[in-house]
Design an enzyme around this catalytic site. Structure first.
Site, mmCIF file in Angstrom:
data_model
loop_
_atom_site.group_PDB
_atom_site.id
_atom_site.type_symbol
_atom_site.label_atom_id
_atom_site.label_comp_id
_atom_site.label_asym_id
_atom_site.label_seq_id
_atom_site.Cartn_x
_atom_site.Cartn_y
_atom_site.Cartn_z
ATOM 1 N N LEU A 20 53.388 50.052 29.957
ATOM 2 C CA LEU A 20 53.673 48.966 29.007
ATOM 3 C C LEU A 20 54.951 49.207 28.215
ATOM 4 O O LEU A 20 55.615 48.281 27.782
ATOM 5 C CB LEU A 20 52.510 48.813 28.026
ATOM 6 C CG LEU A 20 51.207 48.300 28.621
ATOM 7 C CD1 LEU A 20 50.070 48.460 27.629
ATOM 8 C CD2 LEU A 20 51.345 46.845 29.034
ATOM 9 N N GLY A 21 55.264 50.477 28.045
ATOM 10 C CA GLY A 21 56.474 50.769 27.282
ATOM 11 C C GLY A 21 56.496 52.222 26.903
ATOM 12 O O GLY A 21 55.512 52.943 27.080
ATOM 13 N N SER A 22 57.650 52.656 26.411
ATOM 14 C CA SER A 22 57.686 54.008 25.886
ATOM 15 C C SER A 22 58.653 54.032 24.720
ATOM 16 O O SER A 22 59.521 53.170 24.599
ATOM 17 C CB SER A 22 58.089 55.004 26.962
ATOM 18 O OG SER A 22 59.238 54.548 27.618
ATOM 19 N N THR A 24 59.531 56.805 21.097
ATOM 20 C CA THR A 24 60.038 58.073 20.614
ATOM 21 C C THR A 24 59.405 59.279 21.300
ATOM 22 O O THR A 24 60.078 60.227 21.639
ATOM 23 C CB THR A 24 59.796 58.184 19.095
ATOM 24 O OG1 THR A 24 59.902 56.872 18.539
ATOM 25 C CG2 THR A 24 60.799 59.076 18.443
ATOM 26 N N ALA A 26 56.154 58.924 23.392
ATOM 27 C CA ALA A 26 54.991 58.638 24.227
ATOM 28 C C ALA A 26 55.291 57.582 25.274
ATOM 29 O O ALA A 26 56.299 56.874 25.186
ATOM 30 C CB ALA A 26 53.854 58.155 23.351
ATOM 31 N N THR A 27 54.397 57.510 26.279
ATOM 32 C CA THR A 27 54.440 56.404 27.235
ATOM 33 C C THR A 27 53.095 55.703 27.143
ATOM 34 O O THR A 27 52.057 56.359 27.059
ATOM 35 C CB THR A 27 54.667 56.920 28.662
ATOM 36 O OG1 THR A 27 55.847 57.716 28.645
ATOM 37 C CG2 THR A 27 54.862 55.773 29.632
ATOM 38 N N VAL A 28 53.145 54.374 27.129
ATOM 39 C CA VAL A 28 51.913 53.619 26.942
ATOM 40 C C VAL A 28 51.583 52.850 28.225
ATOM 41 O O VAL A 28 52.463 52.217 28.817
ATOM 42 C CB VAL A 28 52.041 52.656 25.741
ATOM 43 C CG1 VAL A 28 50.754 51.868 25.536
ATOM 44 C CG2 VAL A 28 52.385 53.430 24.471
ATOM 45 N N LYS A 44 48.011 55.343 24.978
ATOM 46 C CA LYS A 44 49.273 56.006 24.628
ATOM 47 C C LYS A 44 49.143 57.472 25.035
ATOM 48 O O LYS A 44 48.287 58.194 24.520
ATOM 49 C CB LYS A 44 49.489 55.868 23.121
ATOM 50 C CG LYS A 44 50.751 56.510 22.601
ATOM 51 C CD LYS A 44 51.044 55.987 21.199
ATOM 52 C CE LYS A 44 52.205 56.710 20.556
ATOM 53 N NZ LYS A 44 52.628 56.056 19.307
ATOM 54 N N ASP A 137 58.486 53.727 9.878
ATOM 55 C CA ASP A 137 59.247 53.491 11.112
ATOM 56 C C ASP A 137 59.061 52.039 11.548
ATOM 57 O O ASP A 137 58.854 51.747 12.718
ATOM 58 C CB ASP A 137 58.767 54.463 12.200
ATOM 59 C CG ASP A 137 59.708 54.509 13.402
ATOM 60 O OD1 ASP A 137 60.885 54.094 13.267
ATOM 61 O OD2 ASP A 137 59.266 54.936 14.479
HETATM 62 P P1 ADP Z 1 56.297 55.718 20.532
HETATM 63 O O1 ADP Z 1 55.607 56.492 19.476
HETATM 64 O O2 ADP Z 1 56.660 56.549 21.717
HETATM 65 O O3 ADP Z 1 57.435 54.911 19.998
HETATM 66 P P2 ADP Z 1 54.710 53.302 20.603
HETATM 67 O O4 ADP Z 1 53.328 53.416 20.049
HETATM 68 O O5 ADP Z 1 55.721 52.667 19.734
HETATM 69 O O6 ADP Z 1 55.192 54.737 21.105
HETATM 70 O O7 ADP Z 1 54.643 52.522 21.992
HETATM 71 C C1 ADP Z 1 55.809 52.360 22.802
HETATM 72 C C2 ADP Z 1 55.864 50.959 23.397
HETATM 73 O O8 ADP Z 1 54.719 50.700 24.222
HETATM 74 C C3 ADP Z 1 55.855 49.847 22.344
HETATM 75 O O9 ADP Z 1 57.150 49.547 21.889
HETATM 76 C C4 ADP Z 1 55.222 48.689 23.133
HETATM 77 O O10 ADP Z 1 56.206 48.014 23.917
HETATM 78 C C5 ADP Z 1 54.242 49.359 24.082
HETATM 79 N N1 ADP Z 1 52.880 49.416 23.504
HETATM 80 C C6 ADP Z 1 52.437 50.331 22.616
HETATM 81 N N2 ADP Z 1 51.163 50.102 22.250
HETATM 82 C C7 ADP Z 1 50.763 48.998 22.916
HETATM 83 C C8 ADP Z 1 49.528 48.204 22.937
HETATM 84 N N3 ADP Z 1 48.466 48.563 22.194
HETATM 85 N N4 ADP Z 1 49.490 47.104 23.723
HETATM 86 C C9 ADP Z 1 50.572 46.751 24.445
HETATM 87 N N5 ADP Z 1 51.762 47.419 24.461
HETATM 88 C C10 ADP Z 1 51.863 48.539 23.710
HETATM 89 MG MG MG Z 2 57.565 53.237 18.883
#
Ligand code: ADP
Ligand code: MG
Length: 442
Positions: A20-22, A24, A26-28, A44, A137
């Site tokens: 879904l994304g990553s 700082t 983590a990868t989600v 996450k 943040d």
């Molecule tokens: P980091 O701590 O690595 O920045 P985040 O918690 O911000 O991690 O998650 C990174 C990205 O993953 C987010 O910007 C978003 O695009 C996607 N993401 C995170 N949590 C969710 C969620 N609960 N549902 C859908 N997408 C998510």
């Molecule tokens: Mg983030």
């Protein structure tokens, strides 16, 4: 570390699917529970390898905070697990992606949408601040949307968040500098109020499509923040509208515009003449405010009355020819819609444009219509830029031009009405009744 192209990690009880994304650290991933409920969640994954002492603390803070709170606009932590490689946060899945993507696929957000989002963000922050938690943040990438159909904001990524205590001042620079308060970037000492700075930056990005200090590097942001360059844009801003401030020049500028309006009127160009009369009116109102001599004031008002009646006649002419154009446009519009059938995004944008036209016909619907035009045109312009040459492009091009002309015309209508109100309020200050009746442009 699991990056794009890597198979998602395995986790007992879940099937991890797309990334879904990553961010700082983590990868989600999107995931399904293996239980019969088949519940969809977001997981996450934080590789243990990447965790130094500070990021381990961040993660523990995040878990501790999220576990303890439940709020409609804060992403819910359902559970957490770990194995030899990763730590996993099992969270509520937000199908609408993050706010960064949401803004940028739409270029900008209409003011009304931005406002609803601000309310939701504010309610989440108020809730946190009451519990002595700062996010630290806040940025569009860390704000998620529940769905695209009925988007609700969900605040996420509490990695940097901490319980704020005024006695604990051992802060380090964390988060994204584009959204960071200057005291965070420059003095490295800050408190809960930095979240509100970030809210301002996010609102700006929602309305204008990019953050106010958009930069390519950290050094560039820092330079911009530290720079003592005067912010000239302020003086040119339409809201401040320095140009129309009552002054000794207002009357001369109004008169010059009337001269041009009369010329266009004589040439038979009703639309241009109307537009010039409206512009002139924008200077007559401040000219009236500026004039102190009662007799001269009356003389200006008498003239304004005449121009307003002529503008009213012109308005009738222009709007009847607009109606004719609108009818002409209908068949081309139907054809375009037919040709957009295989392109949902185009179809949706055309729907917005139709909604704008419908609103325009409604009494008092001008401002809503303008918002819709702005939103629809934003989309259509993006689509037009990507449209390959061909009949559909030609039709789309014509439609965009039509819509822009309508929106422009409508804007003038709204302005004209505002000028009328301004003139009326002058009247209420105890001046002659005569202008009020002649200024009524309806
Ligand atoms: P980091 O701590 O690595 O920045 P985040 O918690 O911000 O991690 O998650 C990174 C990205 O993953 C987010 O910007 C978003 O695009 C996607 N993401 C995170 N949590 C969710 C969620 N609960 N549902 C859908 N997408 C998510
Ligand atoms: Mg983030």
């Amino acid at each position: 570390m699991a990056g794009p192209g890597w198979a998602p990690p395995r986790l007992d009880g879940f099937i991890l699917t797309e990334r879904l994304g990553s961010g700082t650290y983590a990868t989600v991933y999107k995931a399904y529970a293996k239980k019969d409920t088949r519940e969809v969640v977001a997981i996450k994954c934080v590789p243990k390898k990447s965790l130094n002492k500070a990021s381990m603390e961040n993660l523990l803070t995040e878990i501790e905070i999220l576990k303890g709170i439940q709020h409609p606009h804060i992403v819910q932590l359902k559970d957490f697990q770990w194995d030899s490689d990763n730590i996993y946060l099992i969270m509520e899945f937000c199908a609408g992606g993050d706010l960064s993507r949401f803004i940028h696929t739409r270029r900008i957000l209409p003011e009304k949408v931005a406002r609803v989002f601000m309310q939701q963000l504010a309610s989440a922050l108020q809730f946190l601040h009451e519990r002595n938690i700062s996010h630290l943040d806040l940025k569009p990438q860390n704000i998620l949307l529940s769905s695209l159909e009925k988007p609700h904001l969900k605040l996420a990524d509490f990695g940097f968040a901490q319980h704020m205590s005024p006695w604990d001042e051992k802060h380090v620079l964390r988060g994204s500098p584009l959204y960071m308060a200057p005291e965070m970037v420059c003095q490295r000492q800050y408190d809960a109020r930095v979240d509100l700075w970030s809210v301002g930056v996010i609102l700006y990005e929602a309305l204008f499509g990019k953050p106010p200090f958009a930069s390519r590097s950290f050094t560039e942001v820092e330079e911009k923040i530290r720079s003592n360059r005067v912010i000239e844009d302020f003086f040119a801003h339409p809201w401040v509208d320095l140009e129309h401030m009552p002054s000794g020049e207002s009357l001369a500028r109004a008169t010059a515009l009337v001269v041009q309006a009369v010329e266009k009127d004589q040439d038979g160009d009703a639309a241009a003449a109307l537009s010039l009369y409206c512009k002139a009116l924008d200077f007559f109102v401040p000219a009236l405010h500026y004039e102190v001599d009662a007799q001269r004031k009356e003389a200006i008002k008498a003239k304004v009355g005449q121009y307003v009646s002529r503008a009213e006649e012109l308005k009738a002419i222009v709007s009847s020819s607009n109606q004719a154009l609108l009818r002409q446009g209908t068949s081309a519009r139907d054809l375009l819609r037919e040709m957009a059938r295989d392109k949902p995004r185009l179809l949706a944008a055309l729907e917005v444009a139709s909604a704008a036209m419908a609103k325009e016909e409604e009494a008092g619907g001008e401002q809503d219509a303008l918002d819709l035009y702005q939103h629809g045109l934003g989309e259509l312009l993006v689509l037009l830029a990507a449209e390959p040459p061909g009949r559909r492009r030609e039709l789309l091009h014509t439609e965009v031009q039509n819509l822009m002309a309508r929106a422009e015309y409508l804007k003038e209508q709204v302005k004209m009405r505002e000028s009328r109100w301004a003139a009326e309020s002058l009247d209420k200050e105890g001046l002659s009744e005569s202008v009020r009746s002649s200024c009524t442009l309806q």
